[in-house]
Design an enzyme around this catalytic site. Structure first.
Site, PDB file in Angstrom:
ATOM      1  N   PHE A 142       0.855  -1.199   0.000  1.00  0.00           N
ATOM      2  CA  PHE A 142       0.000   0.000   0.000  1.00  0.00           C
ATOM      3  C   PHE A 142       0.882   1.237   0.000  1.00  0.00           C
ATOM      4  O   PHE A 142       1.740   1.395   0.863  1.00  0.00           O
ATOM      5  CB  PHE A 142      -0.941   0.038   1.215  1.00  0.00           C
ATOM      6  CG  PHE A 142      -1.843   1.237   1.163  1.00  0.00           C
ATOM      7  CD1 PHE A 142      -2.973   1.242   0.349  1.00  0.00           C
ATOM      8  CD2 PHE A 142      -1.536   2.390   1.876  1.00  0.00           C
ATOM      9  CE1 PHE A 142      -3.787   2.362   0.263  1.00  0.00           C
ATOM     10  CE2 PHE A 142      -2.351   3.520   1.796  1.00  0.00           C
ATOM     11  CZ  PHE A 142      -3.472   3.508   0.987  1.00  0.00           C
ATOM     12  N   ASP A 227       9.189   2.733   1.673  1.00  0.00           N
ATOM     13  CA  ASP A 227       8.021   3.460   2.162  1.00  0.00           C
ATOM     14  C   ASP A 227       7.923   3.214   3.666  1.00  0.00           C
ATOM     15  O   ASP A 227       7.454   2.165   4.100  1.00  0.00           O
ATOM     16  CB  ASP A 227       6.770   2.964   1.418  1.00  0.00           C
ATOM     17  CG  ASP A 227       5.492   3.649   1.897  1.00  0.00           C
ATOM     18  OD1 ASP A 227       5.525   4.293   2.971  1.00  0.00           O
ATOM     19  OD2 ASP A 227       4.465   3.523   1.211  1.00  0.00           O
ATOM     20  N   LYS A 256       2.816   9.766   8.308  1.00  0.00           N
ATOM     21  CA  LYS A 256       1.962   9.538   9.479  1.00  0.00           C
ATOM     22  C   LYS A 256       2.415  10.187  10.802  1.00  0.00           C
ATOM     23  O   LYS A 256       1.852  11.191  11.195  1.00  0.00           O
ATOM     24  CB  LYS A 256       1.696   8.051   9.638  1.00  0.00           C
ATOM     25  CG  LYS A 256       0.765   7.552   8.515  1.00  0.00           C
ATOM     26  CD  LYS A 256       0.187   6.190   8.773  1.00  0.00           C
ATOM     27  CE  LYS A 256      -0.982   5.871   7.854  1.00  0.00           C
ATOM     28  NZ  LYS A 256      -0.618   5.409   6.523  1.00  0.00           N
TER      29      LYS A 256
HETATM   30  C1  LIG Z   1      -0.906   5.523   5.114  1.00  0.00           C
HETATM   31  C2  LIG Z   1       0.127   5.066   4.134  1.00  0.00           C
HETATM   32  C3  LIG Z   1       0.344   5.741   2.929  1.00  0.00           C
HETATM   33  C4  LIG Z   1      -0.514   6.890   2.485  1.00  0.00           C
HETATM   34  O1  LIG Z   1      -0.429   7.982   3.340  1.00  0.00           O
HETATM   35  P1  LIG Z   1      -1.526   9.160   3.250  1.00  0.00           P
HETATM   36  O2  LIG Z   1      -1.035  10.176   4.241  1.00  0.00           O
HETATM   37  O3  LIG Z   1      -2.847   8.559   3.600  1.00  0.00           O
HETATM   38  O4  LIG Z   1      -1.501   9.655   1.851  1.00  0.00           O
HETATM   39  C5  LIG Z   1       1.381   5.314   2.131  1.00  0.00           C
HETATM   40  N1  LIG Z   1       2.157   4.271   2.471  1.00  0.00           N
HETATM   41  C6  LIG Z   1       1.967   3.585   3.623  1.00  0.00           C
HETATM   42  C7  LIG Z   1       2.875   2.444   3.954  1.00  0.00           C
HETATM   43  C8  LIG Z   1       0.939   3.952   4.482  1.00  0.00           C
HETATM   44  O5  LIG Z   1       0.730   3.260   5.608  1.00  0.00           O
END
Ligand SMILES: *Cc1c(COP(=O)(O)O)cnc(C)c1O
Length: 400
Positions: A142, A227, A256
């Site tokens: 994701f 990520d 986050k």
């Molecule tokens: C939450 C998340 C995203 C997206 O972040 P947003 O602030 O909602 O755009 C991308 N990568 C990972 C691993 C995430 O947990």
């Protein structure tokens, strides 16, 4: 309009009328928070084991973050990146001094941080690697909800209905080095992955997997993009998850927990890679504005100077231990996995009812997909909070 006290039911009805329906929300109207607790508009208290989805790592309304935001808001909120911004420079310096990276680009969310990472990898591929553009990403990953990041996301359900999607992404199974080797082509410029797949079900790869990815990237001259939007900033018991493996990426995305609730995203890179971006190649009007940076800087200082990460790592072990004990008494619990304070429990059934019953019992917990319970408490969580979670879960699992 009458602004008298509104009930939950009234707020929910109005929300459904005016807010676009992109979320299936729990019937809960939250209006206040402090530490591990949040309160609904009728004054009911909840123990928060999801922390705004791994965002409020220092707990809700941490006094030092609140104070920094209040002071900065009164001093200077926004001027744009046409000018130099001291709090931005200071947070960039903190991130650089505490990571593999040499340079930081600030934005406002995780998706944007990943979008920036993808653009930087493509620019590097175009200018330095002689026109390479393909990025290998992982099944079940994701990376966000923009067009490029849903395409990077290796889950069909997020992409369906939004075609045509940007070209140049190739998917391989997670935790499979051989699959990456085989997917590399003369067009490949990067491999992009999460150190632990979070939304994808709290999947921790085998030890040495990240090392293996690093090795392939070195041998085949590819960029390694991590990520760390969810698992960065202390969530796994170290500041960044890659530290557990003693490897470092070329590019990393964060968001986050970076602002403890104030929207802040960041994309970090080594000088070698970052130099592919020249003025005009990428930008954000709000990114790195004084207010966001003051929040980020205060959050970073509390996180790294007050033993919060070490504390979180300790309580994370306790949480896993207590969940393992619970598992021995509930056969519906199939597996407990995770690292630090990202912990998942795979169940033998759909978990919606379990999550709802926990809410009814005053405990907020999360999910990852349909069968995995996910716990992402603030890193300030204490053993007695864990005990309360376990007692609640025990009763709920008895009932479902
Ligand atoms: C939450 C998340 C995203 C997206 O972040 P947003 O602030 O909602 O755009 C991308 N990568 C990972 C691993 C995430 O947990």
């Amino acid at each position: 309009m009458d602004t008298g006290v509104q009930s939950s039911a009234e707020w929910i009805a109005e929300g459904e009328r005016y807010v676009m329906g992109t979320y299936k929300r729990f019937p809960l109207v939250l209006t206040e928070g402090a530490g591990m607790a949040v309160w609904d508009c009728e004054g009911r208290e909840y123990l928060d084991f999801i922390g705004g989805i791994a965002v409020c790592s220092l707990g809700h309304s941490h006094p030092k973050v609140v104070e920094a935001i209040q002071k900065q808001a009164a001093k200077l909120t926004h001027v744009s990146n046409l000018y130099h911004i001291p709090p931005q420079i200071e947070l960039a310096r903190l991130l650089v001094e505490n990571s593999f990276a040499d340079k930081v680009f600030f934005c406002n969310s995780g998706a944007e941080a990943n979008e920036g990472a993808i653009k930087l990898a493509r620019k590097y591929g175009c200018d330095i690697l002689g026109g390479k553009y393909e990025i290998i990403t992982m099944e079940n990953s994701f990376h966000g909800r923009t067009l490029a990041t849903i395409t990077a996301t290796g889950q069909e359900k997020f992409r369906k209905g939004f075609e045509p999607l940007p070209d140049g992404f190739v998917y391989v199974p997670y935790n499979d080095l051989e699959a990456i080797e085989q997917a590399v082509s003369e067009r490949t410029c990067a491999v992009m992955l999460e150190p632990i797949q979070a939304e994808g079900g709290v999947r921790v790869p085998d030890e040495r997997y990240l090392k293996g990815v690093r090795k392939i990237c070195d041998e085949r001259n590819l960029l390694m993009i991590l990520d760390e939007v969810q698992v960065g900033m202390g969530r796994t018991g170290k500041l960044f998850a890659y530290e557990h493996e003693g490897v470092s990426p070329d590019i990393m995305s964060l968001a986050k927990a970076l602002g403890n609730g104030f929207p802040v995203g960041a994309m970090l890179a080594t000088d070698r890679v970052a130099s592919a971006f020249a003025p005009g190649n990428h930008a954000s009007t709000f990114g790195g504005n004084p207010l966001a940076m003051a929040a980020g800087k205060a959050a970073f200082e509390v996180l790294t100077q007050e033993g919060v990460i070490e504390h979180g790592a300790r309580v994370g072990l306790y949480l896993k231990k207590r969940l393992e004990e619970l598992k021995s008494r509930h056969s519906c619990m199939l597996e407990v996995r995770g690292r630090g304070l990202i912990v998942g429990v795979e169940m033998d059934r759909e978990i919606a009812e379990t999550v709802n019953r926990c809410i009814d019992a005053g405990v907020l917990i999360g999910s990852a997909g349909t069968h995995v319970l996910r716990f992402l408490p603030p890193l300030i969580v204490e053993e007695h909070h864990v005990d309360r979670l376990i007692t609640t879960l025990d009763k709920v699992l008895e009932a479902v």
